[in-house]
Scaffold this active site. Structure first.
Site, PDB file in Angstrom:
ATOM      1  CB  SER A 179      -1.021   0.104   1.134  1.00  0.00           C
ATOM      2  OG  SER A 179      -0.358  -0.180   2.497  1.00  0.00           O
ATOM      3  CG  HIS A 207      -3.886  -0.837  -2.032  1.00  0.00           C
ATOM      4  ND1 HIS A 207      -4.213   0.443  -2.067  1.00  0.00           N
ATOM      5  CD2 HIS A 207      -3.648  -1.061  -0.910  1.00  0.00           C
ATOM      6  CE1 HIS A 207      -4.413   0.923  -0.889  1.00  0.00           C
ATOM      7  NE2 HIS A 207      -3.718  -0.112  -0.046  1.00  0.00           N
ATOM      8  CE  LYS A 239      -7.270   0.792   0.672  1.00  0.00           C
ATOM      9  NZ  LYS A 239      -7.901   0.501   1.624  1.00  0.00           N
TER      10      LYS A 239
END
Ligand code: PMP
Length: 388
Positions: A179, A207, A239
């Protein structure tokens, strides 16, 4: 003044003296490329809304309709009376998207990681983690009560040696996309090692999902791996999916184990059903609109090329997380502040989030950015490069 108060003040002074004081901004606009933060109009380069879905009209509509249908609160934990048809449908769709038998929703990624790791291993077992894993994975390992071992970042030899010393059940845990660095775990080799050593493998692809792979299948699709290679997959919804929450995906037995044992699943209120419906809408877009991933790749390449021309130190990241390595925390803060003065928001990431001496600006790109905005960021970085 009591001791506690004095202690707190001394700690805060020490944090400030190291240039590590954290402050929040107050955001008055919707999430997106243009943010109103602390009353100022800014171009946003620090969000994890990689596909630009947090404010997508279909997602908003689904959220509003579902609030009308289900109300706002879920009323209780999933195992009491909080597991709505909306949650259930989303779980089935996420399982299908990830090519797994089942998926289980958690209220946040932090909780999914704490719950999953501590349901899988305990006293007498060993959990083995990449040093740069997200805090929630580290905390999950510590909370589990298993022997807790860390290997040097993406270092297969160190992982092999650490595995050889492990006892009890063995669980390897890694981020898919790191990250704060944006690089990928060497998953094919880790998966082979896990199989050879009879270890379980948990990958947190917070991610990568929605972003990597032609279909948005994340780091596993990127490498061509399947569920046999990575039996425990964690994904987050705040996200690329643009909403909120998280899930664990895997076999039927894994999910049943989570339902029976994961304390952060059992003892917490379920997500609002409207968040689940909004996520169903965003999942449809994630699947259908591969142009968002293509655009993100183009913008990422444009940023990397421009930043290298300026002479900035980038990291080997193929993802939309593009850190500019500065080393010194004060430098990172100064550059972030100078960009802010120019109307651009980029977060300065400092210890303890990253190792000492590796403070950085964490630039993140989104499919919602335009090339001109990336160019503007590059121009400002060029102008301010004496601060780097
Ligand atoms: N895993 C990783 C790799 C993350 O980066 C994050 C959040 N930044 C989380 C888990 C936690 O997810 P959530 O924000 O849903 O708690």
């Amino acid at each position: 003044m009591n001791t506690f108060q004095t202690d707190a003040e001394n700690t805060l002074e020490a944090v400030a003296a190291q240039g590590l004081y954290r402050k929040r901004r107050i955001i008055a606009s919707p999430q997106g490329v243009h943010l109103t933060a602390d009353g100022r109009e800014l171009i946003n380069f620090c969000s994890n809304d990689y596909l630009g879905l947090a404010n997508h009209p279909d997602v908003i509509r689904a959220f509003k309709n579902a609030a009308g249908q289900y109300g706002v609160g879920s009323g209780s934990a999933h195992l009491v009376c909080g597991h709505s048809a909306a949650h259930h449908a989303l779980e089935e769709e996420l399982a299908e998207f990830c090519g797994r038998e089942r998926a289980l929703l958690f209220s946040t990624g932090y909780m999914a990681n704490l719950g999953a790791i501590s349901a899988l291993v305990g006293s007498g077992d060993t959990v083995i983690e990449d040093r740069l894993n997200h805090a929630s994975l580290i905390d999950g390992g510590l909370l589990s009560g298993a022997r807790f071992k860390r290997y040097r970042h993406a270092d297969l030899e160190h992982l092999t040696n650490t595995l050889a010393e492990a006892s009890g059940k063995k669980l390897i845990v890694t981020d898919g996309v790191f990250s704060m660095d944006g690089d990928l775990a060497p998953l094919p080799a880790i998966a082979r090692l896990a199989q050879a050593q009879d270890a379980w493998l948990l990958v947190d692809d917070a991610h990568g999902l929605g972003v990597l792979g032609e279909k948005g299948g994340g780091v596993l699709e990127h490498y061509g791996l399947d569920q046999g290679d990575v039996p425990v997959l964690v994904g987050t919804l705040g996200k690329a999916f643009g909403t909120f929450g998280a899930f664990v995906a895997g076999s039927d037995a894994l999910i049943e184990l989570m339902i029976q044992k994961a304390r952060t699943y059992i003892y917490t209120t379920a997500l609002p059903p409207a968040v689940a419906e909004a996520t169903r809408a965003s999942l449809r877009i994630v699947r259908a609109e591969s142009w968002r991933r293509d655009k993100l790749k183009r913008l990422t390449a444009r940023f990397r090329q421009g930043a290298e021309q300026i002479g900035l130190e980038l990291m080997p990241s193929p993802s939309p997380i593009q850190p500019i390595l500065l080393g010194d925390s004060r430098k990172a803060s100064a550059l972030s502040e100078a960009l802010l003065d120019a109307g651009i928001l980029v977060g300065a990431i400092r210890p303890p989030t990253v190792p000492q001496g590796s403070a950085r600006l964490r630039v993140t790109l989104s499919a919602a950015h335009e090339e001109a905005q990336v160019d503007r960021l590059l121009n400002e970085l060029d102008r301010l490069k004496s601060l780097a």
